[in-house]
Design a protein around this motif. Structure first.
Motif: not given
Lengths: 333, 571
Positions: A275-301
């Motif tokens: 989840m941490l790794a995938a959330a990081r990827a989503r953060a970068l794809l969203a143009g951010r340099y940090h992981v948000s709670g929404a990133d974690v939630r989106s990859v959790a399932p």
């Protein structure tokens, strides 16, 4: 952040930009052939960026195999395929020692199996016997093969994309928990909608199929993984991620009622890592340099659904792990 | 070669983010403080209003201490809530992230800034957050208290304060005054009872004092407590009255009195003893003891006054015989009634123990009980009987013999014994008299206590009101005119046959009678009350009709009423 130079920051910024650019190039190339399935493709690419294996679940004919071969072409990776059947042997997967004549001498030589590739499609993985399935364990976790006392590393990058049919259960062997845990994501491949089906027919019904070009290399894929590890995560967000995993266990005091009732074992620490790794990827794809709670939630399932082992009650009542994960997420801030 | 990163832009960026977070935190804290203060006002006001309402419903004035307690509690709770709910930097950053959709950007930036972690990506993140934070204004996002809360915070305390101005009910005032009056009354009554006991003790002679046990009476008076509660006073006076009743009962000597009554009856039949007999019948024991003196023979006998001594002995013998007969008759009557007749000798130790035990159980005061009071007198009668027999024998021997000095001496001894027996009998009678007087005094005290209870219940004046002695009366009127309730003016001239009279003549079928004007005025009052009752709109018609019919029947008399019943029966 002391001791940093502008070069360091620029390099990081460049790496992040490269990550996104590479990701989008591959996605665009895959989209030439794969119609729809945007979320599946994105999750598969995230898993690949995180050097993780993916288990695709869906009925036949949804383009699972096409996706894998397309990815291989787009990433300019060597692709292999194993059609798992009940009579498939471990040696058929990893390879075996054969007696070969070299310069007039007979020597034992290792015949490499189909796992010696970059992108392995393990088609209908649940049709092979557990013995054969377990042959994949070492390759997936250690990315190496050991035969007759010799350990041979696999080429990097190495990904396994397994597929399984959720409908047919005759003559299948459910994957053992240990092997399921080694899959980074488990994705449900949905049925395309009407417009997507129309587009599929238009693209594949002609004489020439769309040409997929190699838009990335194995090195770039490995670099993506390196970039990901540097994305920071706030302590509160990380705490929530940990709680998410803990609350998937029925023994946790704060676990929701559905977990306590229907779950036998919760998600493993590998789920948290995924989840941490995938959330990081989503953060970068969203143009951010940090992981948000929404990133974690989106990859959790995708990261947790195959790691939850239902209890007898859960199985009997046909409880879906996605619903349980939703309950767990609902307990968090 | 790597060039050092420009710190100036970063510091400014970080500063801008921190300033935004600090501003937001300040505004959030202010908004929460306002909300908590309003909430405290509303809740405190509601609590004070409810408490005040409860006091008012009970009829009492709302005490100031209620407002003080509510105010202090509200302030303390509000302060605690403020301390608990105070917003920190992280919460402010989260608020901004959530409000502006920054995906935890400011929170992460703050975290990275504090932990100095994140490396190059951390620096990128801080810069990213700073860019996003530019131009953000948290003021419009600040939560504002709802109108309902503001209204509650104003209206509820206002209501609570206004309740404080409401006067207490007449019932509560009356109750408080009644309590104070009762308290004063209890002091007055207790003092009066104490004085009455002291008077009783002072007026008692030695024999009465021996029966009254003054120290215990004083203890009873000292044990009385002051109280504003009517029930408590009634209880303590009733208990004391009960105690005095028990003491008076213990002083009763029914057996001895019955014996004396029978003796009196027997003695009344004789000429010489008739006076003594009446005294005994009328229970005038002290007088009887004095009367008995007449029957006492002289202590010495000589040859010359032997005949006189024999007469005295004869008279004493008659007296003794009647007394002994009375005793025997009583024993026989009691035997017939099932009570075993007991001689004076066999009524000794075990019964004494029994009575001592019974008395000790009742506060251990008195030393004898009802059933045993007659025994000493019975013994004295027996003693008298024996002494008189011996005296008679001695005198007879002296008369028939040579009447020498030896015989005379023996007769003198017997005379002394007889005198001694009479003396003892006198003593017993005086003792009975003392018991009687002590009982009377205790009864008087009981009566005083009963009056005290009546006073406490509001049914009579204090028994200690006014002086202890009768005042000086005067025939001279203090007021020339006296206004009456019925508006009539009385001017008593004191001249017979002139002016208005207190008496009125009422005519009835059986004749005319005289009634006082006060009675006539009372009748007018009753009439007015009934009239106003039957005219009241809230009284049901059936009830009015019933009252009217009742009064008509009274006026018609029994004969008419009977005919009405018959008529009703035929209807």
């Amino acid at each position: 952040m002391t001791g940093l130079t502008t070069d360091d920051v620029r390099a990081a910024e460049s790496a992040a930009a490269d990550f996104v650019a590479t990701f989008e190039r591959i996605r665009a190339e895959v989209a030439k052939l794969i119609v729809g399935q945007r979320e599946v493709v994105e999750h598969v690419l995230i898993a690949i960026a995180c050097q993780g294996h993916v288990l695709l679940e869906g009925v036949p004919g949804l383009g699972k195999t096409t996706l894998v071969t397309t990815l291989g072409k787009a990433m300019h990776l060597d692709c292999g395929r194993i059609q798992f059947t009940p009579d498939l042997l471990p040696a058929d997967v990893v390879g075996s020692m054969i007696l070969a004549e070299r310069s007039g001498e007979k020597v034992l030589e290792f015949q490499r199996g189909p796992v010696f590739t970059n992108l392995l499609l393990a088609d209908e993985i649940n049709r092979a016997t557990p013995k054969t399935q377990s042959a994949l364990l070492e390759t997936m976790q250690e990315r190496s093969v050991t035969v007759a006392g010799r350990t041979m590393p696999l080429d990097r990058p190495f990904f396994v994309l397994g597929t399984q049919n959720p409908i047919e259960s005759d003559g299948t062997y459910p994957l053992p928990e240990a092997q399921l845990d080694r899959f980074f994501f488990k994705l449900h491949v949905p049925m395309p909608d009407e417009s997507e089906l129309e587009t599929i027919l238009q693209r594949t019904g002609g004489v020439e199929l769309p040409e997929v070009s190699a838009v990335a290399t194995g090195e770039e894929i490995l670099a993506m993984g390196e970039t990901l590890r540097r994305v920071p995560i706030e302590s509160g967000v990380q705490r929530n991620l940990i709680r998410m995993v803990r609350r998937s266990h029925p023994s946790d005091a704060d676990a929701p009622e559905s977990v306590k009732k229907f779950v036998r074992h919760g998600a493993s620490p590998r789920a948290a890592q995924a989840m941490l790794a995938a959330a990081r990827a989503r953060a970068l794809l969203a143009g951010r340099y940090h992981v948000s709670g929404a990133d974690v939630r989106s990859v959790a399932p995708a990261a947790m659904r195959h790691r939850l082992i239902l209890s007898f009650e859960g199985e009997a009542e046909g409880v879906r792990t996605d619903d349980i994960i939703a309950d767990v997420l609902a307990t968090l801030d | 070669m790597k060039t050092p990163m420009k710190t100036e832009p970063n510091a400014r960026e970080v500063g801008s983010v921190e300033a935004l977070i600090a501003r937001t935190k300040h505004q959030l804290n202010r908004a929460r403080a306002v909300r908590i203060a309003l909430l405290a006002c509303a809740v405190g006001g509601a609590a004070a209003a409810i408490g005040g309402g409860a006091f008012l419903l009970a009829g009492a004035r709302v005490p100031v201490v209620l407002y003080v307690v509510v105010l202090v509690c509200s302030a303390a709770i509000a302060w605690a809530a403020w301390v608990i709910e105070r917003v920190g930097d992280r919460a402010a950053a989260q608020f901004l992230d959530k409000s502006f959709g920054l995906d935890d950007g400011l929170t992460t930036s703050l975290d990275l800034h504090h932990t100095h972690a994140g490396g190059a990506f951390g620096a990128l993140q801080v810069a990213w957050a700073a860019r996003r934070a530019e131009g953000l204004e948290p003021t419009p996002l600040m939560p504002k208290p709802g109108r309902l809360l503001i209204a509650g915070a104003i209206l509820l305390p206002t209501l609570a304060v206004s309740l404080g101005f409401a006067p207490e009910s007449a019932a509560v005032v009356a109750e408080r005054e009644r309590f104070a009056r009762t308290l004063v009354l209890s002091a007055e009554l207790n003092k009066g009872i104490g004085e009455a006991i002291e008077d009783t003790i002072a007026s008692a002679d030695e024999e009465e004092l021996a029966e009254l046990e003054p120290n215990e009476l004083r203890e009873l008076a000292d044990a009385l407590e002051m109280s504003g509660e009517q029930a408590d006073l009634l209880r303590q006076y009733a208990e004391m009255e009960h105690e005095l009743a028990a003491r008076a009962e213990a002083l009763q000597a029914p057996r001895a009195e019955e014996l004396m009554a029978r003796a009196g009856e027997a003695l009344s039949e004789g000429d010489e003893t008739a006076r003594l007999g009446r005294m005994l019948e009328e229970k005038r024991f002290d007088e009887a003891a004095k009367e008995l003196e007449k029957f006492k023979p002289a202590p010495e006998v000589t040859a010359e006054d032997l005949a006189r001594r024999r007469e005295e002995a004869e008279r004493l013998k008659k007296l003794t015989k009647r007394l002994a007969d009375a005793r025997r008759r009583m024993d026989a009557a009691q035997s017939a009634a099932g009570k075993p007749s007991r001689s004076a000798s066999d009524r000794s130790a075990n019964t004494d123990d029994a009575q001592t035990g019974r008395l000790s159980s009742r506060k251990g005061g008195t030393t004898s009980t009802n059933d045993d009071q007659g025994r000493p007198i019975e013994g004295e009668i027996r003693e008298m009987e024996e002494a008189v027999e011996e005296l008679e024998r001695a005198l007879a021997e002296c008369e028939h013999g040579a009447c020498e000095q030896g015989e005379l001496n023996e007769a003198s001894d017997k005379l002394k014994r007889a005198r001694s027996a009479v003396n003892s009998m006198q003593g017993e009678l005086r003792k009975l008299g003392a018991k009687q007087r002590a009982r009377s005094k205790l009864s008087k005290l009981r009566s005083t206590l009963a009056q005290c209870q009546s006073t406490v219940a509001g049914q009579s004046q204090s028994p200690f009101a006014g002086g202890r002695e009768a005042g000086q009366g005067s025939a001279k009127s203090q007021n020339a005119e006296v206004n009456r309730d019925d508006g009539r003016q009385l001017d008593l001239q004191g001249i017979q046959g002139q002016g208005p009279s207190e008496l009125e003549v009422e005519e009835a079928d059986s004749g005319s009678g005289v009634t006082t004007r006060g009675e006539a005025a009372r009748n007018v009052d009753y009439q007015r009350q009934f009239e106003s009752f039957v005219e009241r709109p809230d009284v049901p018609d059936a009830l009015k009709e019933g009252v009217r019919e009742y009064l008509e029947r009274i006026h018609r008399g029994p004969a008419d009423a009977g005919s009405t019943d018959e008529e009703d029966g035929t209807r």
